[in-house]
Design a protein around this motif. Structure first.
Motif, PDB file in Angstrom:
ATOM      1  N   ASP A 447     -23.606  29.622  -6.160  1.00  0.00           N
ATOM      2  CA  ASP A 447     -24.476  29.633  -4.991  1.00  0.00           C
ATOM      3  C   ASP A 447     -25.843  30.254  -5.294  1.00  0.00           C
ATOM      4  OD1 ASP A 447     -23.613  32.205  -5.299  1.00  0.00           O
ATOM      5  OD2 ASP A 447     -23.162  32.558  -3.181  1.00  0.00           O
ATOM      6  N   ARG A 448     -25.886  31.171  -6.278  1.00  0.00           N
ATOM      7  CA  ARG A 448     -27.180  31.776  -6.632  1.00  0.00           C
ATOM      8  C   ARG A 448     -28.138  30.705  -7.145  1.00  0.00           C
ATOM      9  NH1 ARG A 448     -31.354  32.518  -7.230  1.00  0.00           N
ATOM     10  NH2 ARG A 448     -32.584  34.249  -8.085  1.00  0.00           N
ATOM     11  N   PHE A 449     -27.634  29.731  -7.893  1.00  0.00           N
ATOM     12  CA  PHE A 449     -28.494  28.686  -8.434  1.00  0.00           C
ATOM     13  C   PHE A 449     -28.785  27.610  -7.385  1.00  0.00           C
ATOM     14  CE2 PHE A 449     -26.464  30.581 -12.123  1.00  0.00           C
ATOM     15  CZ  PHE A 449     -27.548  30.798 -12.953  1.00  0.00           C
ATOM     16  N   VAL A 450     -27.766  27.265  -6.587  1.00  0.00           N
ATOM     17  CA  VAL A 450     -27.953  26.234  -5.564  1.00  0.00           C
ATOM     18  C   VAL A 450     -29.024  26.663  -4.560  1.00  0.00           C
ATOM     19  CG1 VAL A 450     -26.831  25.012  -3.654  1.00  0.00           C
ATOM     20  CG2 VAL A 450     -25.627  25.308  -5.823  1.00  0.00           C
ATOM     21  N   SER A 451     -29.093  27.961  -4.274  1.00  0.00           N
ATOM     22  CA  SER A 451     -30.049  28.445  -3.279  1.00  0.00           C
ATOM     23  C   SER A 451     -31.493  28.235  -3.722  1.00  0.00           C
ATOM     24  CB  SER A 451     -29.799  29.925  -2.997  1.00  0.00           C
ATOM     25  OG  SER A 451     -30.049  30.706  -4.158  1.00  0.00           O
ATOM     26  N   SER A 452     -31.727  28.035  -5.019  1.00  0.00           N
ATOM     27  CA  SER A 452     -33.097  27.847  -5.507  1.00  0.00           C
ATOM     28  C   SER A 452     -33.538  26.388  -5.453  1.00  0.00           C
ATOM     29  CB  SER A 452     -33.210  28.353  -6.960  1.00  0.00           C
ATOM     30  OG  SER A 452     -32.967  29.738  -7.025  1.00  0.00           O
ATOM     31  N   ILE A 453     -32.623  25.472  -5.147  1.00  0.00           N
ATOM     32  CA  ILE A 453     -32.970  24.052  -5.087  1.00  0.00           C
ATOM     33  C   ILE A 453     -33.727  23.773  -3.789  1.00  0.00           C
ATOM     34  CG2 ILE A 453     -32.032  21.710  -5.024  1.00  0.00           C
ATOM     35  CD1 ILE A 453     -29.671  22.714  -6.644  1.00  0.00           C
ATOM     36  N   HIS A 454     -34.730  22.919  -3.857  1.00  0.00           N
ATOM     37  CA  HIS A 454     -35.518  22.561  -2.672  1.00  0.00           C
ATOM     38  C   HIS A 454     -34.595  22.021  -1.586  1.00  0.00           C
ATOM     39  CE1 HIS A 454     -38.443  20.524  -0.116  1.00  0.00           C
ATOM     40  NE2 HIS A 454     -39.405  21.219  -0.736  1.00  0.00           N
ATOM     41  N   GLU A 455     -34.844  22.460  -0.343  1.00  0.00           N
ATOM     42  CA  GLU A 455     -33.924  22.116   0.742  1.00  0.00           C
ATOM     43  C   GLU A 455     -33.807  20.613   0.960  1.00  0.00           C
ATOM     44  OE1 GLU A 455     -37.893  23.654   2.330  1.00  0.00           O
ATOM     45  OE2 GLU A 455     -36.367  24.255   0.853  1.00  0.00           O
ATOM     46  N   ASP A 456     -34.862  19.837   0.647  1.00  0.00           N
ATOM     47  CA  ASP A 456     -34.793  18.383   0.822  1.00  0.00           C
ATOM     48  C   ASP A 456     -33.930  17.707  -0.240  1.00  0.00           C
ATOM     49  OD1 ASP A 456     -36.408  18.645   2.994  1.00  0.00           O
ATOM     50  OD2 ASP A 456     -38.263  18.065   1.945  1.00  0.00           O
ATOM     51  N   ASP A 457     -33.701  18.396  -1.358  1.00  0.00           N
ATOM     52  CA  ASP A 457     -32.908  17.823  -2.455  1.00  0.00           C
ATOM     53  C   ASP A 457     -31.498  18.393  -2.518  1.00  0.00           C
ATOM     54  OD1 ASP A 457     -35.231  16.522  -3.138  1.00  0.00           O
ATOM     55  OD2 ASP A 457     -35.799  17.988  -4.668  1.00  0.00           O
ATOM     56  N   ARG A 458     -31.275  19.515  -1.834  1.00  0.00           N
ATOM     57  CA  ARG A 458     -30.032  20.260  -2.012  1.00  0.00           C
ATOM     58  C   ARG A 458     -28.784  19.443  -1.651  1.00  0.00           C
ATOM     59  NH1 ARG A 458     -30.785  25.266   1.070  1.00  0.00           N
ATOM     60  NH2 ARG A 458     -32.320  25.724  -0.555  1.00  0.00           N
ATOM     61  N   GLY A 459     -28.835  18.757  -0.524  1.00  0.00           N
ATOM     62  CA  GLY A 459     -27.671  17.980  -0.098  1.00  0.00           C
ATOM     63  C   GLY A 459     -27.301  16.902  -1.104  1.00  0.00           C
ATOM     64  N   ARG A 460     -28.332  16.215  -1.635  1.00  0.00           N
ATOM     65  CA  ARG A 460     -28.069  15.171  -2.633  1.00  0.00           C
ATOM     66  C   ARG A 460     -27.444  15.760  -3.896  1.00  0.00           C
ATOM     67  NH1 ARG A 460     -31.622  13.855  -6.493  1.00  0.00           N
ATOM     68  NH2 ARG A 460     -33.353  14.760  -5.307  1.00  0.00           N
ATOM     69  N   VAL A 461     -27.938  16.910  -4.345  1.00  0.00           N
ATOM     70  CA  VAL A 461     -27.392  17.554  -5.543  1.00  0.00           C
ATOM     71  C   VAL A 461     -25.952  18.003  -5.302  1.00  0.00           C
ATOM     72  CG1 VAL A 461     -27.620  19.516  -7.107  1.00  0.00           C
ATOM     73  CG2 VAL A 461     -29.657  18.269  -6.360  1.00  0.00           C
ATOM     74  N   GLU A 462     -25.695  18.566  -4.114  1.00  0.00           N
ATOM     75  CA  GLU A 462     -24.331  19.001  -3.790  1.00  0.00           C
ATOM     76  C   GLU A 462     -23.370  17.822  -3.783  1.00  0.00           C
ATOM     77  OE1 GLU A 462     -25.603  22.730  -0.863  1.00  0.00           O
ATOM     78  OE2 GLU A 462     -25.181  20.747  -0.039  1.00  0.00           O
ATOM     79  N   ALA A 463     -23.812  16.701  -3.229  1.00  0.00           N
ATOM     80  CA  ALA A 463     -22.958  15.510  -3.199  1.00  0.00           C
ATOM     81  C   ALA A 463     -22.656  15.013  -4.607  1.00  0.00           C
ATOM     82  CB  ALA A 463     -23.624  14.407  -2.379  1.00  0.00           C
ATOM     83  N   ALA A 464     -23.665  15.073  -5.471  1.00  0.00           N
ATOM     84  CA  ALA A 464     -23.462  14.636  -6.860  1.00  0.00           C
ATOM     85  C   ALA A 464     -22.487  15.560  -7.582  1.00  0.00           C
ATOM     86  CB  ALA A 464     -24.799  14.595  -7.595  1.00  0.00           C
ATOM     87  N   ILE A 465     -22.608  16.866  -7.353  1.00  0.00           N
ATOM     88  CA  ILE A 465     -21.669  17.821  -7.952  1.00  0.00           C
ATOM     89  C   ILE A 465     -20.260  17.550  -7.455  1.00  0.00           C
ATOM     90  CG2 ILE A 465     -21.006  20.253  -8.040  1.00  0.00           C
ATOM     91  CD1 ILE A 465     -23.982  20.958  -7.934  1.00  0.00           C
TER      92      ILE A 465
END
Length: 769
Positions: A447-465
């Protein structure tokens, strides 16, 4: 039962006498009693009767006595006899009860024979054998092995049956006494230590079993005592081996492995001299890596030995086989000791190509078979440990080189331990996410790293993970991330999920590259392309008006002066009109090409099956005219522009019909999921495409056939590629001339909302953002 007068003449007998002696009763009446006795007994009988009548002294036990009798045929028969005398009418008579005990004597003889055999066996077995009554207050039998195991005379047990308890180790004595008290009702099977008078401790296993008589009552307790000292020592050695193996799993250096091997051999086998010689590849020599020597070998040195020398250590290493010696079989000249103490026993066990374990003792016989087996097993364990340490060192070195290279190239690495939710990253990765590089080396949560991802990209990155975890598959995403300086950087991350045999994600390693400069350049290129597209649109649009004027005046000229023109003039006008028409088609194609990005509709879920159905409906006439057979499988729903996707399928199906050759067209359309993409394939049985032309067909205005052979301006596939690229996909062809073609379209799968699943440390954190 005979009776006789004091004169020893038989007065009466019962019928049973015949079965014993073979005489009929009447034959014995009036006969002397001695007729039923062996000759050597007759005189003794007469003397005994005379002495009794005179003095009353009895020479036999009249209540019960066993004597031989004589049958009528002269053979002897063993008898059990009871005597009595009575006075009748002033005259003394003797009576006797006689029983034939032949069968009992036979059984007794067999029992004596069996007992003798039993004693011969019991006295010669290694195990202790004992027998007591049920109350154990008496020792009926104890074999000779007791003296070997207990170091005490067995005779003491016959006087003091429970004295053996005094020899049991104090820590075991009460337990054994309590267990014995459960006999004969309970089970008795105990292991305990016996302390001999000289202090030697022996381990025994003592078992006892009740023996019942014919009435089911316990008549005896028999026991077997087994000396299990060697087994116990071996068990302790195995435990030590297991403990050592567990410890070797965590040793970090070769030196630690060597030290552990040496101390284990010295402590477990109680040997005064132990060393481990490792092989030095550079010197081709055996070098002492760890060693120990007791006072018996004071001053012992462990010099470097040539790997091809004459020492037994070198011989064992070179031959790859264990060497063992004592002074009776080997010369002391080849021994390694330098302290002046003669090493009478030596053991040399190679550890693959790593080195040799050396052990020595001052006495012959201290290194037996069991000790050699122990060191053999330890050597195999050490070999695995040395191999592991070498691999880990190689991996560490490679990792350092890789990290240095990735640092220099701006590449960050990570490894996520999924179940523990611990991320270990390289410095470049940590800095990109604004994390302290030193902390990232020690593990940081996801979560420390995920929190640094831009909010507009975060959901897409989480889905890919999420998808990579569920499929144990590949992962690749580009997105924006805030670094420690508050700068927004573009990165591309790529990795894969490693799962166990049950499909559970274990580790997720990968690499990340800062592509900010590349993205900025891409933005500039896209802006430039957009301007070019606008220019192309403007040019193509502006060209249409003068082109329409040229076409109109040519048509007017043809209509008004047709009768006045000769054939050449008419042909020239036809060429000009055809050229103008083709120019119009090319301008319209170029206009459509430039509008893909600027005039396209916004993306929405599109059912490709519905799109294809519309295409086939619109092409129905061509399909019937060409006798085409078109088969399809289930097609997915993708995010896209429906009208543009219609153009793609219409173009591909039309081309498949157009370039079918002489045979009726056969077209098959399928879809397969490949990670986060859908692969659509359109396969035909047409004329095919040469390998060197398979890329050229996607270029603008490129044709593979003349206008006389096939119509068209060469814009269809270029337009398809432009549309597919707008959709974030790719299009390519695989073909063999004469064997048909397959066009492939790779579509990104429709994005879905991240769904928290069952991977701890992942989904609960994804849902927080």
């Amino acid at each position: 039962m005979p009776s006789s007068r004091s004169t020893s003449t038989i007065q009466s007998v019962n019928p049973a006498i015949e079965a014993i002696f073979g005489y009929e009763p009447d034959e014995l009446l009036g006969e002397p009693l001695t007729i039923l006795m062996p000759d050597e007994r007759a005189e003794q009988h007469r003397q005994a009767i005379a002495r009794y009548l005179e003095t009353g002294e009895r020479s036999l036990d009249w209540e019960y006595v066993e004597l031989p009798g004589r049958r009528r045929n002269g053979t002897e028969v063993p008898l059990a006899i009871s005597f009595n005398d009575v006075d009748h009418e002033g005259e003394r008579f003797f009576t006797g009860i006689v029983r034939d005990i032949t069968e009992r004597k036979r059984i007794e003889a067999e029992l004596r024979e069996r007992e003798e055999r039993f004693r011969q066996i019991a006295e010669n077995i290694e195990e202790g054998f004992w027998m007591t009554p049920p109350d154990k207050q008496e020792v009926l039998y104890m074999n000779l092995a007791y003296e070997e195991i207990w170091g005490r005379s067995r005779e003491s047990l016959y006087d003091e049956p429970l004295s053996f308890l005094d020899a049991i180790h104090p820590e075991d004595r009460d337990r054994v006494r309590d267990a014995l008290d459960t006999q004969p009702e309970g089970e008795y099977d105990e292991q305990y230590r016996v302390v001999q008078p000289n202090g030697t401790v022996r381990w025994v296993r003592d078992r006892a079993f009740p023996i019942e008589d014919k009435d089911g009552e316990v008549a005896r307790i028999v026991g077997i005592t087994e000396d299990i000292t060697d087994r116990k020592e071996f068990e302790q050695q195995l435990k030590a081996l297991n403990d050592t193996a567990q410890q070797l799993l965590t040793t970090a250096t070769r030196e630690e492995v060597s030290e552990k091997v040496v101390t284990t051999v010295a402590d477990v086998l109680d040997l005064p001299l132990v060393a481990y010689y490792r092989h030095d590849d550079d010197e081709n020599a055996l070098v002492a890596d760890a060693q120990t020597a007791t006072a018996e070998f004071s001053g012992q040195q462990f010099p470097t030995l040539p790997a091809k020398g004459k020492s037994l250590a070198a011989a064992a290493y070179a031959g790859g086989e264990r060497r063992h010696y004592h002074t009776e079989t080997e010369s002391s000249e080849v021994q390694v000791n330098t302290s002046g103490t003669e090493m009478r026993s030596g053991l040399y066990v190679p550890v693959d190509d790593h080195g040799v374990i050396v052990a020595g003792a001052c006495e012959i016989g201290m290194i037996g078979v069991q000790q050699r087996q122990f060191v053999d097993i330890l050597a195999m364990t050490a070999q695995a440990a040395y191999d592991r340490v070498e691999r880990e060192q190689d991996l560490h070195d490679a990792k350092q080189r890789f990290e240095a290279a990735t640092e220099a190239g701006g590449v960050g690495t990570w490894e996520w331990h999924v179940q523990e939710d611990e991320m270990v990253t390289g410095p470049a990765f940590a800095r990109l996410f604004g994390v302290d590089p030193d902390a990232a080396q020690e593990e940081v949560s996801l979560d420390r790293f995920v929190s640094s991802i831009h909010e507009d990209d975060r959901g897409r990155v989480e889905a890919a993970i999420e998808e990579a975890l569920e499929t144990c598959g590949e992962y690749k995403e580009d997105y924006r991330v805030w670094n420690a300086d508050g700068e927004l950087r573009w990165v591309v991350a790529q990795g894969h999920v490693e799962c166990d045999d049950d499909g559970n994600p274990v580790t997720f390693p990968g690499a990340l590259t800062d592509i900010t400069k590349r993205w900025e350049y891409r933005q500039k290129v896209e802006e430039s392309n957009e301007r070019l597209e606008q220019f192309a649109y403007a040019v193509s649009h502006d060209l249409q008006e003068p082109l329409r004027m040229v076409s109109s005046y040519l048509q007017l000229l043809e209509d008004r002066y047709r009768d006045k023109l000769d054939d050449d003039a008419q042909e020239f006008i036809d060429f000009a009109v055809d050229g103008a028409d083709r120019m119009q088609s090319m301008i319209e194609g170029l206009l459509a090409y430039s509008r893909v990005e600027t005039q396209g509709e916004s993306f929405e879920p599109v059912e490709l099956e519905a799109v294809l159905d519309d295409v086939l409906d619109d092409l129905q006439l061509r399909i019937e005219e060409s006798s085409a057979e078109i088969t399809t499988e289930s097609l997915p729903t993708v995010d896209g522009d429906r009208d543009q996707l219609y153009e793609v399928f219409q173009n591909l199906v039309s081309n498949a019909i157009k370039y079918a050759g002489d045979a009726p067209p056969r077209i098959h359309i399928t879809a397969d999921r490949n990670g986060r993409k859908w692969i659509i394939s359109v396969t035909d049985n047409g004329i095919g495409i040469a390998p060197d032309e398979q890329e050229r067909i996607f270029e603008v205005f490129e044709r593979l056939h003349t206008r006389e052979e096939q119509s068209g301006i060469g814009m269809g596939l270029a337009l398809c590629q432009r549309i597919i690229e707008r959709h974030g996909g790719d299009i390519w062809v695989e073909s063999t001339p004469g064997d048909g073609s397959t066009f492939f379209i790779a579509f990104p799968a429709a994005e879905r909302k991240s769904n928290a699943g069952n991977h701890p440390g992942v989904r609960e954190k994804i849902d927080d953002y």
